[in-house]
Design an enzyme around this catalytic site. Sequence first.
Site, PDB file in Angstrom:
ATOM      1  N   LYS A 189       0.853  -1.201   0.000  1.00  0.00           N
ATOM      2  CA  LYS A 189       0.000   0.000   0.000  1.00  0.00           C
ATOM      3  C   LYS A 189       0.878   1.236   0.000  1.00  0.00           C
ATOM      4  O   LYS A 189       2.054   1.217   0.410  1.00  0.00           O
ATOM      5  CB  LYS A 189      -0.936   0.000   1.204  1.00  0.00           C
ATOM      6  CG  LYS A 189      -0.236   0.035   2.580  1.00  0.00           C
ATOM      7  CD  LYS A 189       0.207   1.409   3.041  1.00  0.00           C
ATOM      8  CE  LYS A 189       1.037   1.378   4.317  1.00  0.00           C
ATOM      9  NZ  LYS A 189       1.596   2.704   4.682  1.00  0.00           N
ATOM     10  N   ASP A 243      -2.441  -1.329   9.771  1.00  0.00           N
ATOM     11  CA  ASP A 243      -2.610  -1.415   8.326  1.00  0.00           C
ATOM     12  C   ASP A 243      -3.209  -2.738   7.868  1.00  0.00           C
ATOM     13  O   ASP A 243      -3.564  -2.884   6.689  1.00  0.00           O
ATOM     14  CB  ASP A 243      -1.267  -1.214   7.613  1.00  0.00           C
ATOM     15  CG  ASP A 243      -0.808   0.229   7.618  1.00  0.00           C
ATOM     16  OD1 ASP A 243      -1.679   1.124   7.656  1.00  0.00           O
ATOM     17  OD2 ASP A 243       0.412   0.474   7.576  1.00  0.00           O
TER      18      ASP A 243
END
Length: 291
Positions: free
Chosen positions: A13, A138
């Site tokens: 990401k 995350d």
Amino acid sequence: MKATRLTLQARAKINLYLDILGRLPSGLHAVQTVLHSIELADDLELELRRRGVSAELLGADIPTDDRNLACRAARLFFQFTGINGGVHIRIMKRIPVGGGLGGGSADAAAVLVGLNALCGTGYPKDALARMGSSIGADVPFCVVGGCASGEGVGNRLRPLPPLPKRPLLLINPGAQVHTGEAYAALNAPLLDSFNLPPFPERVKIRNGWLHDPFKTGAARNGFEASVFKRFPQIREARGRLRSFGAAALMSGTGGTVFGVFKTEAQRDRALKALRSVYPFAEASAFWSPMR
């Protein structure tokens, strides 16, 4: 015959926007962020065993005990489901370790998704995301993928439409930034966890990356100032990407910077010039599970 082995990819990401609001009474930090999955990924293979969790890694020298988030995710899955079983995890690391790209979180998310499929437990992704929130902030986003805003400690997610598949270039000058040290260096103010400000700009920030993210104020990483003081080579890497015409920003707590280019030809020129300069220079693109 029921499958006992599965291969899958753990997508990295990037943070298109990251603002640190302050410290919560729990010691964690409240943030507002916009995240997007990218094509760069670790390759994982899961093989069910009768008992125990083990791992082997290629491409990086990192622990294979419970300090490894993938192993922690596997143990959590078996504990949560009550399944008396085990798994062997093979990981080919392609995402830089300590690079701000969520590599460990992505591996943990892939383990949860993979074991859910192999064991036939049928949990929806939002349930797996909640399960993964105890492993790392995350992990929930990496379970879901695509584009989303994050609030609280980053795990209160709201989906956003994914961005078009524009060319990216990722640069890491060899700097590993430890997340805890990056937060400690901020000296952030103490917040009341019950009165956190809302994040009304999330759609505007996402849309800003379709145009000029710096003119629209969409591009921000609140860690850059403090991280750049300790790692000037990361600032230099960001500057090099901008010199090739990219909208460039550090991702997460660093030390990877990403550049978003208008054309693949522009990106490829930068890659050709920079791949001999940096230990990690990788072409990529925005990714979404809907594509």
